[in-house]
Design a protein around this motif. Sequence first.
Motif, mmCIF file in Angstrom:
data_model
loop_
_atom_site.group_PDB
_atom_site.id
_atom_site.type_symbol
_atom_site.label_atom_id
_atom_site.label_comp_id
_atom_site.label_asym_id
_atom_site.label_seq_id
_atom_site.Cartn_x
_atom_site.Cartn_y
_atom_site.Cartn_z
ATOM 1 N N ARG A 166 0.834 -1.204 0.000
ATOM 2 C CA ARG A 166 0.000 0.000 0.000
ATOM 3 C C ARG A 166 0.871 1.259 0.000
ATOM 4 O O ARG A 166 1.832 1.370 0.749
ATOM 5 C CB ARG A 166 -0.925 0.003 1.221
ATOM 6 N N GLY A 167 0.495 2.188 -0.884
ATOM 7 C CA GLY A 167 1.244 3.441 -1.004
ATOM 8 C C GLY A 167 2.372 3.400 -2.011
ATOM 9 O O GLY A 167 3.114 4.378 -2.155
ATOM 10 N N ILE A 168 2.499 2.290 -2.746
ATOM 11 C CA ILE A 168 3.528 2.205 -3.792
ATOM 12 C C ILE A 168 2.886 2.511 -5.140
ATOM 13 O O ILE A 168 1.877 1.906 -5.513
ATOM 14 C CB ILE A 168 4.183 0.809 -3.824
ATOM 15 N N GLY A 169 3.477 3.451 -5.879
ATOM 16 C CA GLY A 169 3.036 3.768 -7.230
ATOM 17 C C GLY A 169 4.235 3.800 -8.158
ATOM 18 O O GLY A 169 5.253 4.428 -7.838
ATOM 19 N N VAL A 170 4.129 3.114 -9.286
ATOM 20 C CA VAL A 170 5.236 3.037 -10.249
ATOM 21 C C VAL A 170 4.688 3.268 -11.651
ATOM 22 O O VAL A 170 3.709 2.626 -12.062
ATOM 23 C CB VAL A 170 5.944 1.662 -10.198
#
Length: 501
Positions: free
Chosen positions: A459-463
């Motif tokens: 959660r909270g990872i964006g790529v």
Amino acid sequence: MSEHHSSTPEQDGAADAPVFTARKNGQAQTVSDELAAWMRTGWADTEDRDPEPVEQAAYTAKRREALSARFPGERLVVPAGGLTTRSNDTEYPFRPTCDYVYLSGDRSDDGCLVLEPRAGGGHDAAVYLRPRSNRDDGEFWLDSHGELWSGRRHSLAESARRLGLPAHDVRRLPRILGAVPAAPVRILRGHDAGLDEAVAGVRSQAGESAGTAAERDEELAVALHDQRLVKDEWEVAQLQRAVDATVLGFGDVAEALPRARATSERYIEGTFFLRARVEGNDVGYGTIAASGPNATTLHWMSNDGPVREGELLLLDAGVETTTLYTADVTRTLPVSGRFTPLQRRVYELVYAAQEAAIAAVAPGRPFTEYHRVAQRALAEGLVEWGLLEGPADRVVELGLQRRYTLHGTGHMLGLDVHDCAKARTEAHLYGDLQPGMVLTVEPGLYFQPDDLTVPEELRGIGVRIEDDVLVTSEGNRVLSAGLPRTADDVEAWLAERLPRA
């Protein structure tokens, strides 16, 4: 000097002196006859009698010829647009309409290109522009848009030589449009209210309904976007120039990461903006500098969050050249210089999807295919991780992966960051790729901070990884290949730019 801090003519002249009146910011400006006479004299001749043509002049002529062939016997009106108020008496920086720039090469506010039909076929093209400020009537220095305040404009003669087009005073244009109803007229509406009104008047005289007029104007807008889908060699060179400047900007950001950690995402935004202004005209769109969980917000524009060790920075940014072509590139960088194992796992799935999508960009392939390929690769990875119940065919058919992939895999690129948006769907969205098209390839994965369907550590990872790709006769060329894409190459690139511990 800002006009807001200057003394007014009223303050400088005696109350009972002879007066000369003009208008500035909508207010009467009263000065003495002596001052007015003095301001009219003593100015050097600055006329440039042999200006260089704009570099795209030969290309704009060909573009006008193509548009002329599409609408024989019709008058075509393409405004540049004008200044827009930001607050009270200040304006936003001016940027002309893309179609006007595409057809003329000019970047003047309040300009307009008119293609006038010839009796024997074809069109005569001319630009209508504001001339040099009048020194005799006080416009030069008493009007807030006069040249003493806003800078020297090209004379009409200079503009004609620079653009390869006859140039006339734009103040005459509403009368010209309203007085000659001999030919049907189309206008790119919504950019110049005065010209829209003049064209509406002549259409009313001719008995043309508002609905028919709107349809005809829309056909002009669509035709121009269709035409702009395939870039000529000069446009491709401009896009490469934009991308090359953008690559430098990403390098600047990498070197500035330690200072960003001490401040916020604003430091990253400002660092890239400096490069954009030095190398080009501006940023092509609002920079997205999204660190940590902000990277899961697609259109994160506040750029006021912290930049922390151990988190990822998603930077989506592009330089706009002085000729107004823009790049659009995204990299996701580990702030500390190295990915964690989990971050690398997410990154490498996005990279694999991008690799598959780029391989699908080739002439004759459907525009939608590279999106389909990328979504399939992401869906397979999400099924393998156990985040979605397979098989992958079912996931893609139902679109279940979109909870985490969110957006399309790319769009056309050019004068607009989302270029040619009004092009016919059969020529663009549901058409086939052609050599000369330039598009972005940008798959991503975004695990929202409050998404309970994914493990807490995700959660909270964006790529997102985004590159600008030219369709060639043989396949494609990645214009932004100067930036690393693999996880290993990103880490090595950062190691060269971050200070050693």
